[in-house]
Design a protein around this motif. Sequence first.
Motif, PDB file in Angstrom:
ATOM      1  N   GLY A   7     -35.308  46.610 -20.263  1.00  0.00           N
ATOM      2  CA  GLY A   7     -34.250  45.930 -20.993  1.00  0.00           C
ATOM      3  C   GLY A   7     -33.121  46.871 -21.346  1.00  0.00           C
ATOM      4  N   MET A   8     -32.024  46.257 -21.705  1.00  0.00           N
ATOM      5  CA  MET A   8     -30.858  47.018 -22.143  1.00  0.00           C
ATOM      6  C   MET A   8     -30.040  46.166 -23.091  1.00  0.00           C
ATOM      7  SD  MET A   8     -28.372  46.798 -18.785  1.00  0.00           S
ATOM      8  CE  MET A   8     -26.913  47.284 -19.690  1.00  0.00           C
ATOM      9  N   THR A   9     -29.320  46.829 -23.971  1.00  0.00           N
ATOM     10  CA  THR A   9     -28.405  46.102 -24.846  1.00  0.00           C
ATOM     11  C   THR A   9     -27.055  45.964 -24.146  1.00  0.00           C
ATOM     12  OG1 THR A   9     -27.727  48.140 -25.954  1.00  0.00           O
ATOM     13  CG2 THR A   9     -29.524  46.876 -26.968  1.00  0.00           C
ATOM     14  N   LEU A  10     -26.338  44.923 -24.529  1.00  0.00           N
ATOM     15  CA  LEU A  10     -25.015  44.634 -23.987  1.00  0.00           C
ATOM     16  C   LEU A  10     -24.053  44.430 -25.149  1.00  0.00           C
ATOM     17  CD1 LEU A  10     -26.038  41.732 -21.563  1.00  0.00           C
ATOM     18  CD2 LEU A  10     -25.807  44.143 -20.974  1.00  0.00           C
ATOM     19  N   PRO A  11     -22.814  44.850 -25.019  1.00  0.00           N
ATOM     20  CA  PRO A  11     -21.833  44.617 -26.091  1.00  0.00           C
ATOM     21  C   PRO A  11     -21.270  43.199 -25.998  1.00  0.00           C
ATOM     22  CG  PRO A  11     -20.814  45.856 -24.338  1.00  0.00           C
ATOM     23  CD  PRO A  11     -22.253  45.661 -23.951  1.00  0.00           C
ATOM     24  N   VAL A  12     -22.150  42.205 -26.169  1.00  0.00           N
ATOM     25  CA  VAL A  12     -21.796  40.807 -25.900  1.00  0.00           C
ATOM     26  C   VAL A  12     -22.350  39.905 -26.996  1.00  0.00           C
ATOM     27  CG1 VAL A  12     -22.200  38.885 -24.298  1.00  0.00           C
ATOM     28  CG2 VAL A  12     -21.751  41.167 -23.404  1.00  0.00           C
ATOM     29  N   ARG A  13     -21.467  39.084 -27.564  1.00  0.00           N
ATOM     30  CA  ARG A  13     -21.885  37.977 -28.421  1.00  0.00           C
ATOM     31  C   ARG A  13     -21.888  36.711 -27.569  1.00  0.00           C
ATOM     32  NH1 ARG A  13     -18.632  37.588 -33.970  1.00  0.00           N
ATOM     33  NH2 ARG A  13     -17.673  36.025 -32.677  1.00  0.00           N
ATOM     34  N   ASP A  14     -22.308  35.593 -28.157  1.00  0.00           N
ATOM     35  CA  ASP A  14     -22.351  34.351 -27.382  1.00  0.00           C
ATOM     36  C   ASP A  14     -20.983  33.707 -27.183  1.00  0.00           C
ATOM     37  OD1 ASP A  14     -21.880  33.225 -29.874  1.00  0.00           O
ATOM     38  OD2 ASP A  14     -23.608  31.884 -29.815  1.00  0.00           O
ATOM     39  N   ASP A  15     -19.934  34.321 -27.714  1.00  0.00           N
ATOM     40  CA  ASP A  15     -18.587  33.825 -27.458  1.00  0.00           C
ATOM     41  C   ASP A  15     -17.754  34.833 -26.647  1.00  0.00           C
ATOM     42  OD1 ASP A  15     -18.288  35.743 -29.436  1.00  0.00           O
ATOM     43  OD2 ASP A  15     -17.143  34.464 -30.794  1.00  0.00           O
ATOM     44  N   HIS A  16     -18.412  35.834 -26.096  1.00  0.00           N
ATOM     45  CA  HIS A  16     -17.751  36.844 -25.263  1.00  0.00           C
ATOM     46  C   HIS A  16     -17.275  36.190 -23.956  1.00  0.00           C
ATOM     47  CE1 HIS A  16     -17.319  40.358 -22.643  1.00  0.00           C
ATOM     48  NE2 HIS A  16     -17.256  41.091 -23.745  1.00  0.00           N
ATOM     49  N   PRO A  17     -16.133  36.598 -23.430  1.00  0.00           N
ATOM     50  CA  PRO A  17     -15.623  36.015 -22.180  1.00  0.00           C
ATOM     51  C   PRO A  17     -16.584  36.115 -20.994  1.00  0.00           C
ATOM     52  CG  PRO A  17     -13.926  37.349 -23.215  1.00  0.00           C
ATOM     53  CD  PRO A  17     -15.185  37.566 -24.012  1.00  0.00           C
ATOM     54  N   ASP A  18     -17.481  37.101 -20.977  1.00  0.00           N
ATOM     55  CA  ASP A  18     -18.433  37.250 -19.871  1.00  0.00           C
ATOM     56  C   ASP A  18     -19.720  36.456 -20.067  1.00  0.00           C
ATOM     57  OD1 ASP A  18     -16.886  38.980 -18.351  1.00  0.00           O
ATOM     58  OD2 ASP A  18     -17.819  40.799 -19.161  1.00  0.00           O
ATOM     59  N   TYR A  19     -19.933  35.894 -21.247  1.00  0.00           N
ATOM     60  CA  TYR A  19     -21.252  35.340 -21.557  1.00  0.00           C
ATOM     61  C   TYR A  19     -21.656  34.166 -20.650  1.00  0.00           C
ATOM     62  CZ  TYR A  19     -25.317  33.713 -24.100  1.00  0.00           C
ATOM     63  OH  TYR A  19     -26.584  33.321 -24.418  1.00  0.00           O
ATOM     64  N   ALA A  20     -20.769  33.262 -20.353  1.00  0.00           N
ATOM     65  CA  ALA A  20     -21.135  32.136 -19.480  1.00  0.00           C
ATOM     66  C   ALA A  20     -21.530  32.644 -18.099  1.00  0.00           C
ATOM     67  CB  ALA A  20     -19.986  31.133 -19.385  1.00  0.00           C
ATOM     68  N   ALA A  21     -20.754  33.565 -17.551  1.00  0.00           N
ATOM     69  CA  ALA A  21     -21.071  34.110 -16.226  1.00  0.00           C
ATOM     70  C   ALA A  21     -22.371  34.906 -16.253  1.00  0.00           C
ATOM     71  CB  ALA A  21     -19.917  34.971 -15.730  1.00  0.00           C
ATOM     72  N   LEU A  22     -22.610  35.660 -17.319  1.00  0.00           N
ATOM     73  CA  LEU A  22     -23.868  36.389 -17.450  1.00  0.00           C
ATOM     74  C   LEU A  22     -25.053  35.434 -17.548  1.00  0.00           C
ATOM     75  CD1 LEU A  22     -22.813  39.152 -19.997  1.00  0.00           C
ATOM     76  CD2 LEU A  22     -23.416  39.506 -17.591  1.00  0.00           C
ATOM     77  N   THR A  23     -24.855  34.331 -18.245  1.00  0.00           N
ATOM     78  CA  THR A  23     -25.917  33.336 -18.381  1.00  0.00           C
ATOM     79  C   THR A  23     -26.302  32.784 -17.016  1.00  0.00           C
ATOM     80  OG1 THR A  23     -25.200  32.774 -20.622  1.00  0.00           O
ATOM     81  CG2 THR A  23     -26.527  31.133 -19.465  1.00  0.00           C
ATOM     82  N   VAL A  24     -25.312  32.464 -16.204  1.00  0.00           N
ATOM     83  CA  VAL A  24     -25.593  31.951 -14.861  1.00  0.00           C
ATOM     84  C   VAL A  24     -26.195  33.043 -13.989  1.00  0.00           C
ATOM     85  CG1 VAL A  24     -24.530  31.029 -12.756  1.00  0.00           C
ATOM     86  CG2 VAL A  24     -23.902  30.100 -14.998  1.00  0.00           C
ATOM     87  N   GLY A  25     -25.658  34.258 -14.064  1.00  0.00           N
ATOM     88  CA  GLY A  25     -26.216  35.361 -13.284  1.00  0.00           C
ATOM     89  C   GLY A  25     -27.669  35.627 -13.628  1.00  0.00           C
ATOM     90  N   ASN A  26     -27.990  35.606 -14.909  1.00  0.00           N
ATOM     91  CA  ASN A  26     -29.368  35.781 -15.338  1.00  0.00           C
ATOM     92  C   ASN A  26     -30.244  34.650 -14.820  1.00  0.00           C
ATOM     93  OD1 ASN A  26     -31.652  36.761 -17.110  1.00  0.00           O
ATOM     94  ND2 ASN A  26     -31.299  34.720 -17.926  1.00  0.00           N
TER      95      ASN A  26
END
Length: 168
Positions: A7-26
């Motif tokens: 695991g790793m931490t990410l500098p991301v909240r659930d309103d971060h611009p990358d979060y939707a894309a990260l969700t799909v990528g995951n």
Amino acid sequence: QASYMAGMTLPVRDDHPDYAALTVGNYILGGGLDARLGRRVRQQEGLSYGIGSSLQASPLDERGVFAIQAICATEKLDHLHHVIREELDRLLQDGISAEELQTQSQGLLEQRNLRRTSDRALVAQLATQAFVGRTMEFTRDFERQIQALTMDDVQSAMQRQIAPDRLY
């Protein structure tokens, strides 16, 4: 049996611009029913019956978590790590296909809709949103972001945020 967890931490909240894309990528990598890790690790390599990835982000704290977890025979742990790394690298380098984006995004959205049919899950979602001052419009907007994603959006966000060398 051995347990694998990276695991790793990410500098991301659930309103971060990358979060939707990260969700799909995951979801494509290891969160969905037809995820890459499941196909490769379980079906092709026969290394694990339990393999998956997860992404968690808070509405308050700018520290999200990306993790990959599996179980396997102890003597196959090194091979499992190698195969997982290959699949993650392939996703980051080659991106995703149009078919993956379409089918997996749709599967993710259907899963989210199904979750809201549970009174308990819906109340928990509403309580969290009320606590942080949001409405269901936040959920609607997030799901629209998922629908609008391109293949490049997913690959770019994953490349920006996921660092395989930081997965421990």
